[in-house]
Design an enzyme around this catalytic site. Structure first.
Site, mmCIF file in Angstrom:
data_model
loop_
_atom_site.group_PDB
_atom_site.id
_atom_site.type_symbol
_atom_site.label_atom_id
_atom_site.label_comp_id
_atom_site.label_asym_id
_atom_site.label_seq_id
_atom_site.Cartn_x
_atom_site.Cartn_y
_atom_site.Cartn_z
ATOM 1 N N TYR A 215 -7.953 -14.909 2.908
ATOM 2 C CA TYR A 215 -7.303 -13.760 2.289
ATOM 3 C C TYR A 215 -5.853 -13.662 2.746
ATOM 4 O O TYR A 215 -5.553 -13.715 3.928
ATOM 5 C CB TYR A 215 -8.015 -12.444 2.622
ATOM 6 N N HIS B 91 -10.092 -7.505 4.881
ATOM 7 C CA HIS B 91 -10.362 -7.396 3.450
ATOM 8 C C HIS B 91 -11.851 -7.256 3.149
ATOM 9 O O HIS B 91 -12.379 -7.817 2.188
ATOM 10 C CB HIS B 91 -9.771 -8.564 2.668
#
Length: 413
Positions: free
Chosen positions: A170, A219
């Site tokens: 991410y 995330h």
């Protein structure tokens, strides 16, 4: 639909229009409200990038008919009217539509008063607004190179994200084919992530020193127990915050994660109502609240959350990457300037084309965001230029489906 006490003497809404533009390849949804006073209009952010067409449909088919003829001064009345009108309420589509209206009405209120919106909220508690930016790279050295360049430019808060084998890292580029013997060679490995992230921050402290504030975004990819393991492994590196350690489906577990974490927990960008966000604060789940203001209904509910944070000893760190329009960024800054609960503001440096489409877009320099001092948001919209950057269809939905673990199971994007 005027409320029963109104006699029709106030300025009224005469039209609601929606503009979609994607100058950075990210769909931005902007609401324009016109009024019965010539030349008086307001702009609001209704951006829900992944489902922009649904927001547009809600605005045009359901929200606009309720608004036309309504007095523009009754912002709280309109906020409640739109919230209750669908019976099944909240959710990111409806609340993004509501947000666009709410912010546009605050823009109008500021213009009528001849004041920036932050002055309507009580005025400045600080000068400009401290922000953090994102440093990333395919490897730890590349990430730290990027971080060093931001620090040299004056930023004192930097979020670090680094790549790993596969495509699922991410906020940073991955390395394709990282797991050649697995069913999905380009997957994201939680085991690799839990081992690599402490190495990233150990290297960061060694190279960047102790004066810079370091942040990291999980995330939402970990279980509550994995989140605690990660947080404890990062204790020696004194993070400013660890963001979104668990998925919103498990927010009831956030208080226990926060209680076991030696580093501050920031969370809330995936909340889709003010009540859901308030529960994160009232149950002791967060140290910093990070709502996407459009997803909870705009400035009116966000202002209430800022007050709740102040009274609860929680700070704010509003969500503001590229999928927040300059108008949404201005709303964040208005709260940052006026609220004692301010902690830090996520920053995004908009390219020149965005400044051309949205004259008055906030400028970020040397670690600070500088809001406009013009009335309202101080932002205009060049609709001709906006139309030259039409929405991108399907890209964000396809991106979400590419993040998988090495065994092929879908992971949070």
């Amino acid at each position: 639909m005027r409320p029963p006490w109104d006699q029709g003497n106030d300025i009224a809404v005469t039209g609601v229009r929606v503009v979609i533009t994607a100058p950075e390849g990210v769909n931005l949804v902007v609401v324009r409200i016109d009024t019965s006073s010539p030349g008086l209009y307001g702009l609001g952010c209704a951006t829900f990038t992944q489902r922009f067409a649904a927001v547009v449909s809600a605005l045009e088919s359901h929200v606009a008919p309720l608004l036309v003829g309504h007095p523009i001064s009754d912002i709280s009345e309109i906020s409640r009217l739109l919230h209750f009108s669908s019976y099944w309420r909240a959710g990111p589509v409806l609340n993004s539509a509501l947000s666009g209206v709410d912010m546009a009405l605050w823009d109008i209120a500021g213009k009528r008063a001849g004041m920036p919106v932050y002055s309507l909220l009580g005025g400045r508690l600080r000068g400009d607004v401290p922000v953090y930016l994102h440093a990333s790279g395919a490897t730890i050295p590349e990430t730290l190179d990027h971080a060093e360049s931001l620090i040299e430019d004056g930023f004192t808060h930097v979020r670090l994200q680094t790549g790993q084998p596969g495509l699922g890292a991410y906020g940073a580029p991955g390395r394709p084919g990282g797991y050649p013997l697995a069913p999905y060679p380009d997957g994201w490995s939680v085991q690799h992530y839990l081992a690599q992230t402490p190495r990233l921050f150990a290297a960061a402290r060694d190279r960047l020193g102790d004066d810079v504030e370091l942040l990291h975004d999980v995330h939402s990819r970990l279980t509550p127990k994995q989140a605690v393991v990660l947080a404890r492994s990062l204790e020696p590196y004194r993070l400013f915050f660890l963001e979104d350690p668990i998925a919103p489906e498990h927010y009831d577990r956030l208080p226990e994660v926060r209680a076991a974490s030696p580093v501050p927990i920031a969370c809330g960008e995936l909340t889709t109502s003010v009540a859901e966000a308030a529960r994160l604060v009232s149950t002791g789940g967060v140290d910093l609240l990070r709502c996407h203001i459009s997803a909870i209904g705009g400035l009116t509910p966000a202002r209430k959350l800022a007050d709740l944070c102040e009274l609860s000893g929680v700070q704010t760190a509003w969500h503001a990457p590229a999928d927040v329009s300059p108008i949404g960024a201005a709303a964040n800054l208005a709260l940052d300037l006026a609220s004692p609960a301010f902690g830090i503001q996520e920053g995004h440096i908009y390219p020149d084309v965005v400044h051309e489409i949205f004259p008055g877009t906030p400028v970020i320099e040397a670690g600070y965001a500088r809001p406009s001092t013009a009335p309202g948001w101080g932002i205009e919209l060049n609709e001709k230029l906006a139309a030259a950057h039409p929405p991108v269809v399907g890209a964000h939905e396809r991106w979400a489906a590419t993040v998988r673990r090495p065994d092929g199971a879908l992971e949070a994007p």
